[in-house]
Design a protein around this motif. Structure first.
Motif, PDB file in Angstrom:
ATOM      1  N   LEU A 366       0.869  -0.387   0.491  1.00  0.00           N
ATOM      2  CA  LEU A 366       0.089  -0.003   0.302  1.00  0.00           C
ATOM      3  C   LEU A 366       0.932   1.119   0.251  1.00  0.00           C
ATOM      4  O   LEU A 366       1.634   1.400   0.778  1.00  0.00           O
ATOM      5  N   TYR A 367       0.543   2.568  -0.788  1.00  0.00           N
ATOM      6  CA  TYR A 367       1.546   3.507  -1.141  1.00  0.00           C
ATOM      7  C   TYR A 367       0.576   4.648  -0.181  1.00  0.00           C
ATOM      8  O   TYR A 367      -0.541   4.720   0.071  1.00  0.00           O
ATOM      9  N   ARG A 368       1.769   5.926  -0.365  1.00  0.00           N
ATOM     10  CA  ARG A 368       1.246   6.479   0.691  1.00  0.00           C
ATOM     11  C   ARG A 368       0.034   7.527  -0.500  1.00  0.00           C
ATOM     12  O   ARG A 368      -0.798   8.390   0.037  1.00  0.00           O
ATOM     13  N   ASP A 369      -0.302   6.967  -1.857  1.00  0.00           N
ATOM     14  CA  ASP A 369      -1.147   8.129  -2.769  1.00  0.00           C
ATOM     15  C   ASP A 369      -2.666   7.215  -2.535  1.00  0.00           C
ATOM     16  O   ASP A 369      -3.375   7.738  -3.276  1.00  0.00           O
ATOM     17  N   GLY A 370      -2.087   5.766  -2.146  1.00  0.00           N
ATOM     18  CA  GLY A 370      -3.711   4.770  -1.640  1.00  0.00           C
ATOM     19  C   GLY A 370      -3.756   3.429  -2.955  1.00  0.00           C
ATOM     20  O   GLY A 370      -3.901   3.574  -2.731  1.00  0.00           O
ATOM     21  N   LEU A 371      -2.407   4.023  -3.738  1.00  0.00           N
ATOM     22  CA  LEU A 371      -2.761   2.708  -4.584  1.00  0.00           C
ATOM     23  C   LEU A 371      -2.576   1.564  -4.226  1.00  0.00           C
ATOM     24  O   LEU A 371      -1.420   1.503  -3.507  1.00  0.00           O
ATOM     25  N   ALA A 372      -2.352   0.402  -4.312  1.00  0.00           N
ATOM     26  CA  ALA A 372      -2.525  -0.976  -3.314  1.00  0.00           C
ATOM     27  C   ALA A 372      -2.499  -1.903  -4.665  1.00  0.00           C
ATOM     28  O   ALA A 372      -3.422  -2.002  -5.386  1.00  0.00           O
ATOM     29  N   LEU A 373      -1.448  -3.094  -4.156  1.00  0.00           N
ATOM     30  CA  LEU A 373      -1.326  -4.379  -4.751  1.00  0.00           C
ATOM     31  C   LEU A 373      -1.745  -5.897  -3.878  1.00  0.00           C
ATOM     32  O   LEU A 373      -1.128  -6.034  -3.020  1.00  0.00           O
TER      33      LEU A 373
END
Length: 399
Positions: A366-373
């Motif tokens: 999960l990344y700071r901008d909200g994108l997740a795998l």
């Protein structure tokens, strides 16, 4: 800076996808590029707790090995920049239209929030002669050649005030890797510093440069298989025709690892609309979306990868995008108020604590901008359905 970067397989694959999709290619094409990153990690990175290259790397042509090293270098750079607190990103080709050498990426947020942007140059090397000394020399060389000349330059996203050159390398057939970061020297001011007569106003902690937020989320929604959102971002950036504002974008809302995520059904359910019976008969075997499955194996943790967006981050951006659609792109604000998310699945630290609780069954990035795998296990149910209308914003579970 902490000397250890810890990351899981989903984070590495996701960062390769994030960096490979920062150009203005068609979103359908970028979605396939995102898929290919997962495939490459599956086949070319070895199982285990320490980074090692797979034996299959040796059967590739020289050009393919070189290309993969570059992709890994870009992915490691994205992981490190996020771990350092930077959120918004773009390809640095916007610095110059000429062939003059320049860094690979532009980042903003974190320590430079409200002041400007930073450059990040990425380098990867997979050779038998790879060493820490070699990576140190390469990082410094690329910093002097491709980062330092652009310090204090104006970019479409703000003034360049700092820069990094990140070199990552590993020897095929051996476990372990070498990472060196060269960055702009921050020198102490000489003499006694005069206090400003009026303190500068602090930027809002949720303020994001509009141009960089649009660039980052164009990449995010492309690899999420939401081309309609990408088309509106392109229109806002004055690149493309105005789409049909009556066409909605559909997302399913799923609970995962204590959060809610939105997953695009725009391409996953190709028949138009949203079938009400999908909630009742949802089964993990349908995950990822019905259009295709992506599966990876890393050690004993088999996982399927599905790009999604943390719900609050998606809601914040889509509503901000709708406000721009209503007000017109000629009135584009300089900043957008967008939430950030604490990263998961990677970070700076000397142990695996940054990967999450060792007792957790969830494996995801999960990344700071909200994108997740999202990884294993697959989501067990659907918690609802949300629809984004370009002028109205994103609606409730059952709009």
């Amino acid at each position: 800076m902490n000397t250890t970067l810890v990351f899981g397989p989903s984070a590495l694959a996701a960062s390769i996808a994030r960096t490979a999709t920062l150009r203005d290619a068609p979103p359908e094409m970028l979605a396939r590029w995102g898929d290919s990153a997962l495939t490459q990690v599956e086949w070319l990175v070895e199982e285990g707790t320490t980074f090692a290259l797979s034996q299959y790397l040796q059967v590739l042509a020289d050009a393919e090995r070189t290309s993969f090293a570059g992709r890994i270098g870009a992915g490691i750079t994205d992981l490190l920049m996020n771990a350092l607190g930077f959120t918004w990103r773009d390809n640095a080709s916007c610095l110059s239209s000429s062939l003059a050498p320049h860094a690979d990426f532009i980042y903003a947020d974190g320590a430079v929030s409200g002041h400007g942007v930073v450059l990040a140059e990425a380098h990867g090397s997979f050779a038998a002669s790879t060493s820490l000394a070699g990576m140190t020399r390469e990082a410094k060389r690329k910093y002097l050649r491709q980062v330092r000349p652009h310090l204090a330059a104006a970019s479409p996203h703000g003034k360049v005030i700092h820069g990094y050159s990140i070199a990552f390398g590993s020897r095929p057939g051996t476990a372990g890797a070498f990472l060196h970061v060269a960055e702009t020297l921050i020198s102490k001011p000489r003499g006694r510093r005069r206090e400003p007569t009026q303190p500068a106003p602090l930027p809002s902690p949720e303020a994001a440069p509009t141009s960089l937020a649009l660039s980052a989320h164009r990449s995010n929604f492309a690899i999420m298989d939401a081309p309609s959102v990408v088309q509106w971002i392109d229109w806002v950036r004055d690149d493309g025709e105005r789409p049909d504002e009556m066409l909605p974008s559909s997302f399913i809302r799923i609970p995962y690892a204590g959060r809610f995520f939105l997953c695009s059904m725009e391409m996953g359910w190709p028949f138009g609309g949203y079938p009400d019976w999908l909630d009742e008969f949802w089964h993990p075997r349908w995950w990822p979306p019905l259009r295709r499955a992506r599966t990876l194996s890393w050690g004993r943790d088999d996982f399927a990868g599905w790009f999604a967006m943390e719900e609050k981050a998606a809601e914040g951006f889509l509503n901000a995008l709708s406000a721009i659609v209503r007000n017109g792109r000629d009135n584009l604000p300089e900043t957008l108020e967008l939430p950030r998310v604490d990263p998961t699945g990677f970070g700076l630290g000397g142990d695996d604590a940054v990967l999450g609780s060792p007792d957790s069954e969830y494996r995801y990035a999960l990344y700071r901008d909200g994108l997740a795998l999202l990884g294993s296990p697959p989501p067990r149910r659907i918690a609802g359905h949300r629809t984004w209308l370009p002028r109205e914003g994103i609606g409730g579970d059952r709009p």
